[in-house]
Motif scaffolding. Structure first.
Motif, mmCIF file in Angstrom:
data_model
loop_
_atom_site.group_PDB
_atom_site.id
_atom_site.type_symbol
_atom_site.label_atom_id
_atom_site.label_comp_id
_atom_site.label_asym_id
_atom_site.label_seq_id
_atom_site.Cartn_x
_atom_site.Cartn_y
_atom_site.Cartn_z
ATOM 1 N N ALA A 190 -5.603 -4.351 9.277
ATOM 2 C CA ALA A 190 -4.905 -4.538 7.999
ATOM 3 C C ALA A 190 -5.705 -4.024 6.810
ATOM 4 O O ALA A 190 -5.183 -3.935 5.691
ATOM 5 C CB ALA A 190 -4.595 -6.024 7.796
ATOM 6 N N THR B 270 -0.310 -7.705 0.639
ATOM 7 C CA THR B 270 -1.426 -8.021 1.542
ATOM 8 C C THR B 270 -0.938 -8.893 2.697
ATOM 9 O O THR B 270 -1.296 -8.667 3.861
ATOM 10 C CB THR B 270 -2.543 -8.746 0.783
ATOM 11 O OG1 THR B 270 -3.021 -7.896 -0.262
ATOM 12 C CG2 THR B 270 -3.699 -9.104 1.709
ATOM 13 N N ARG C 253 0.896 -6.795 5.255
ATOM 14 C CA ARG C 253 0.004 -5.984 6.101
ATOM 15 C C ARG C 253 -0.674 -6.828 7.170
ATOM 16 O O ARG C 253 -0.794 -6.421 8.313
ATOM 17 C CB ARG C 253 -1.068 -5.301 5.233
ATOM 18 C CG ARG C 253 -0.554 -4.178 4.370
ATOM 19 C CD ARG C 253 -1.618 -3.098 4.111
ATOM 20 N NE ARG C 253 -2.958 -3.613 3.883
ATOM 21 C CZ ARG C 253 -3.441 -3.981 2.699
ATOM 22 N NH1 ARG C 253 -2.655 -3.906 1.624
ATOM 23 N NH2 ARG C 253 -4.688 -4.391 2.577
#
Length: 329
Positions: free
Chosen positions: A11, A31, A34
């Motif tokens: 990630a 975020t 991901r």
């Protein structure tokens, strides 16, 4: 198997960020997306130790019972659920089906759901995830069955007084050849009930030899019927049987009826664990009744004490003998 570092690398974030996302504390949607995509792609499952990182409470409790087919555990689960809900907690229930492997699967799943604490009425003699959960700091309460080596309080019924009363009751009725169908076989609970009953019978000069003790790994009517068949085919068949499981007691009754034997004229029959419909059998079945509702409520309160970080010891509640007509009363 992927670990948290693999997820972080995929990630492009730190392991701390992965931890925050998995605990629902990531403020950035991109975020979070991901990280969750990396978790899905790698098939990552947070291990139990990672739960020590969490600080948020979900107000959700977990309960794993050994076998929901057994009416005792169904009533117990209902009592736990009602008390948890009354106190503002949700409950997730898993059924181990008397399989330690299935029990471990459910414990992993519940821990992954970020429950605040866990109650387990263990299958068999326990499973590895019980100790792992304790080592990871998960608040744990054992219910009905103690597990050797697991450092957690246990909420259960103590049947010694009821079994002592039962031994006296059978002796007074002239039953001199008692037998026991033990379930679950080889568990501390089953072994304890057998030992208590044997000691109580000896006080009345009644022996319980090994040949009149039968066990089955199948705590169901089928298992009870198989054990009853073996007991009836011994050189000295019993004149009274205590089944330490209610479903096995029903199986024993089926075998007696199939052979044309009458309860209680030919055989006294007693079940450990009373259920409401035992009173409606013909004859109504004498039973040792555990305080199911009180056990469920006590388990929830003990677990909440553990979750709050307060000391909480084991709870022992008395069982009682319910006399009906299946012994010749």
């Amino acid at each position: 198997m992927a670990n948290i570092k693999d997820v972080a690398e995929r990630a492009g974030v730190s392991t701390a960020t992965v931890s925050r996302v998995l605990n629902g504390r990531s403020p950035v949607a991109e975020t979070r997306a991901r990280v969750l995509a990396a978790v899905e792609e790698l098939g990552y499952r947070p291990n139990v130790v990672a739960r020590a990182l969490r600080t948020a409470r979900t107000r959700t409790l977990g309960l794993v019972v050994s076998d929901l087919r057994n009416p005792f555990f169904t009533e117990l689960a209902d009592a736990v659920e009602q008390e948890a809900r009354r106190l503002g907690y949700s409950l997730i229930i898993g059924n181990a089906g008397e399989s330690p492997e299935q029990q471990d699967d459910y414990i992993r799943t519940l821990l992954d759901r970020r429950i605040d604490g866990l109650m387990v009425s263990s299958a068999g003699t326990g499973s590895p995830m019980l100790s792992e959960a304790v080592d990871a700091g998960t608040p744990l309460v054992l219910l009905d069955r103690a597990v050797p080596g697991v450092a957690a309080p246990c909420v259960r019924a103590e049947g010694g007084a009821a079994l002592t009363e039962l031994a006296a009751h059978l002796a007074a009725l002239g039953r001199r050849r008692p037998a026991v169908i033990v379930a679950p076989a080889g568990t501390p609970t089953g072994d304890e009930r057998l030992a208590r009953f044997r000691t109580a019978l000896a006080a009345h000069g009644v022996a319980l030899p090994a040949g009149r003790v039968g066990a089955s790994p199948d705590p169901s009517p089928t298992g009870g019927r198989q054990v009853m068949r073996r007991l009836l085919e011994t050189a000295e068949p019993p004149d009274a049987v205590l089944a330490t499981d209610n479903l096995m007691a029903l199986g024993a009754l089926d075998e007696l009826r199939a052979r044309g034997l009458r309860v209680p004229a030919d055989m006294a029959l007693v079940a450990f664990d009373d259920v409401p419909w035992f009173a409606h059998l013909d004859p109504p079945l004498t039973a040792v009744a555990q305080p199911t509702g009180a056990l469920g409520r006590a388990a929830v309160h003990t677990l909440l004490e553990r979750i709050a970080g307060r000391p909480a010891g084991s709870v022992l509640l008395p069982a009682r003998l319910v006399r009906r007509r299946s012994c010749g009363e």
